[in-house]
Design a protein around this motif. Structure first.
Motif, PDB file in Angstrom:
ATOM      1  N   GLN A  97     -22.520 -22.058 -22.816  1.00  0.00           N
ATOM      2  CA  GLN A  97     -22.794 -21.643 -21.444  1.00  0.00           C
ATOM      3  C   GLN A  97     -21.535 -21.747 -20.579  1.00  0.00           C
ATOM      4  O   GLN A  97     -21.263 -20.870 -19.760  1.00  0.00           O
ATOM      5  CB  GLN A  97     -23.925 -22.471 -20.836  1.00  0.00           C
ATOM      6  CG  GLN A  97     -24.256 -22.116 -19.401  1.00  0.00           C
ATOM      7  CD  GLN A  97     -24.653 -20.664 -19.234  1.00  0.00           C
ATOM      8  OE1 GLN A  97     -25.348 -20.108 -20.063  1.00  0.00           O
ATOM      9  NE2 GLN A  97     -24.184 -20.047 -18.171  1.00  0.00           N
ATOM     10  N   ALA A  98     -20.768 -22.805 -20.759  1.00  0.00           N
ATOM     11  CA  ALA A  98     -19.528 -22.967 -19.988  1.00  0.00           C
ATOM     12  C   ALA A  98     -18.553 -21.839 -20.298  1.00  0.00           C
ATOM     13  O   ALA A  98     -17.891 -21.316 -19.392  1.00  0.00           O
ATOM     14  CB  ALA A  98     -18.893 -24.318 -20.291  1.00  0.00           C
ATOM     15  N   ARG A 100     -19.379 -18.792 -21.383  1.00  0.00           N
ATOM     16  CA  ARG A 100     -19.915 -17.564 -20.774  1.00  0.00           C
ATOM     17  C   ARG A 100     -19.612 -17.526 -19.282  1.00  0.00           C
ATOM     18  O   ARG A 100     -19.237 -16.497 -18.738  1.00  0.00           O
ATOM     19  CB  ARG A 100     -21.436 -17.498 -20.977  1.00  0.00           C
ATOM     20  CG  ARG A 100     -21.831 -16.905 -22.278  1.00  0.00           C
ATOM     21  CD  ARG A 100     -23.336 -16.578 -22.257  1.00  0.00           C
ATOM     22  NE  ARG A 100     -23.857 -16.977 -23.538  1.00  0.00           N
ATOM     23  CZ  ARG A 100     -24.763 -17.910 -23.756  1.00  0.00           C
ATOM     24  NH1 ARG A 100     -25.302 -18.548 -22.753  1.00  0.00           N
ATOM     25  NH2 ARG A 100     -25.153 -18.211 -24.959  1.00  0.00           N
ATOM     26  N   SER A 101     -19.779 -18.655 -18.644  1.00  0.00           N
ATOM     27  CA  SER A 101     -19.516 -18.737 -17.210  1.00  0.00           C
ATOM     28  C   SER A 101     -18.034 -18.490 -16.914  1.00  0.00           C
ATOM     29  O   SER A 101     -17.686 -17.773 -15.974  1.00  0.00           O
ATOM     30  CB  SER A 101     -19.942 -20.116 -16.709  1.00  0.00           C
ATOM     31  OG  SER A 101     -19.822 -20.198 -15.333  1.00  0.00           O
ATOM     32  N   ARG A 102     -17.166 -19.073 -17.745  1.00  0.00           N
ATOM     33  CA  ARG A 102     -15.733 -18.870 -17.564  1.00  0.00           C
ATOM     34  C   ARG A 102     -15.372 -17.399 -17.725  1.00  0.00           C
ATOM     35  O   ARG A 102     -14.608 -16.841 -16.938  1.00  0.00           O
ATOM     36  CB  ARG A 102     -14.947 -19.713 -18.570  1.00  0.00           C
ATOM     37  CG  ARG A 102     -13.431 -19.669 -18.346  1.00  0.00           C
ATOM     38  CD  ARG A 102     -12.652 -20.155 -19.539  1.00  0.00           C
ATOM     39  NE  ARG A 102     -12.818 -19.364 -20.730  1.00  0.00           N
ATOM     40  CZ  ARG A 102     -12.269 -18.159 -20.947  1.00  0.00           C
ATOM     41  NH1 ARG A 102     -11.548 -17.598 -20.017  1.00  0.00           N
ATOM     42  NH2 ARG A 102     -12.460 -17.522 -22.080  1.00  0.00           N
ATOM     43  N   THR A 105     -16.579 -15.351 -14.740  1.00  0.00           N
ATOM     44  CA  THR A 105     -15.703 -15.580 -13.593  1.00  0.00           C
ATOM     45  C   THR A 105     -14.393 -14.817 -13.753  1.00  0.00           C
ATOM     46  O   THR A 105     -13.896 -14.222 -12.796  1.00  0.00           O
ATOM     47  CB  THR A 105     -15.417 -17.089 -13.431  1.00  0.00           C
ATOM     48  OG1 THR A 105     -16.655 -17.762 -13.248  1.00  0.00           O
ATOM     49  CG2 THR A 105     -14.522 -17.351 -12.245  1.00  0.00           C
TER      50      THR A 105
END
Length: 146
Positions: A97-98, A100-102, A105
Motif C-alpha cells: 500500500q505504501a 502504491r501511494s508513493r 503521488t
C-alpha cells in the motif's frame, strides 16, 4: 532464573498453550495471555521492519489473530509461527500500500504546475464543493488537467 522459567513464571506446557487458544474461543478474555506472551516479539518484528508504523501493525496482527483464532491449526502447539505468518502478511500489505501511494503521488501533478488562471478556477470549485466532493471532482478531470 532457570532455563525452564521466564520472568513472569514457568513456561506453560504445549498442551496448555494449545488449550489457551481453544479456551479463548469460548472466553475471549483468555486471549490476553497469548497477547502478553507474544506481544514483545511481534512488536519488535514489526517495528524493526516498518519503523514507527510497526506499533500499529503489531496491534493489527493481534486483531487479525483474535478474529481468526478458530483457524489456528491445532496440530501445532505454539502460536508464534502462526503469529509471525500473520505479521508477515500484515507487513507485506502495508509495504504494498505504501508503494502504491508513493507511485500515485509521483504520478500526480501539483496544481501549481498548471496555468495560474486554471489553478484559481479549480481551487474555487474545490472550495465550493468541500472536502467530501473534491475527490470526485478531481477524479472527473482528465489526467492532463489534474
Amino acid at each position: 532464573m532457570t532455563a525452564t522459567t521466564e520472568p513472569w513464571g514457568s513456561r506453560p506446557s504445549a498442551a496448555s498453550r494449545f488449550a489457551l487458544i481453544a479456551r479463548s474461543l469460548h472466553d475471549p478474555s483468555v486471549f490476553a495471555a497469548l497477547f502478553d506472551r507474544h506481544w514483545p516479539a511481534i512488536h519488535r518484528f514489526c517495528t524493526s521492519r516498518a519503523g514507527a508504523a510497526g506499533e500499529d501493525l503489531a496491534a493489527e496482527v493481534f486483531r487479525i489473530a483474535f478474529d481468526d483464532r478458530r483457524r489456528f491449526d491445532t496440530r501445532y502447539d505454539d502460536a508464534a509461527p502462526w503469529l509471525y505468518g500473520v505479521a508477515t502478511n500484515v507487513l507485506r500489505r502495508w509495504f504494498r500500500q505504501a508503494e502504491r501511494s508513493r507511485r500515485a503521488t509521483a504520478r500526480s501533478v501539483p496544481l501549481d504546475e498548471h496555468d495560474p488562471a486554471e489553478c484559481v478556477v479549480v481551487r474555487e470549485v474545490l472550495d465550493r464543493v468541500g472536502d467530501k466532493w473534491s475527490v470526485l471532482v478531481i477524479g472527473l478531470l482528465r489526467s492532463e488537467e489534474r
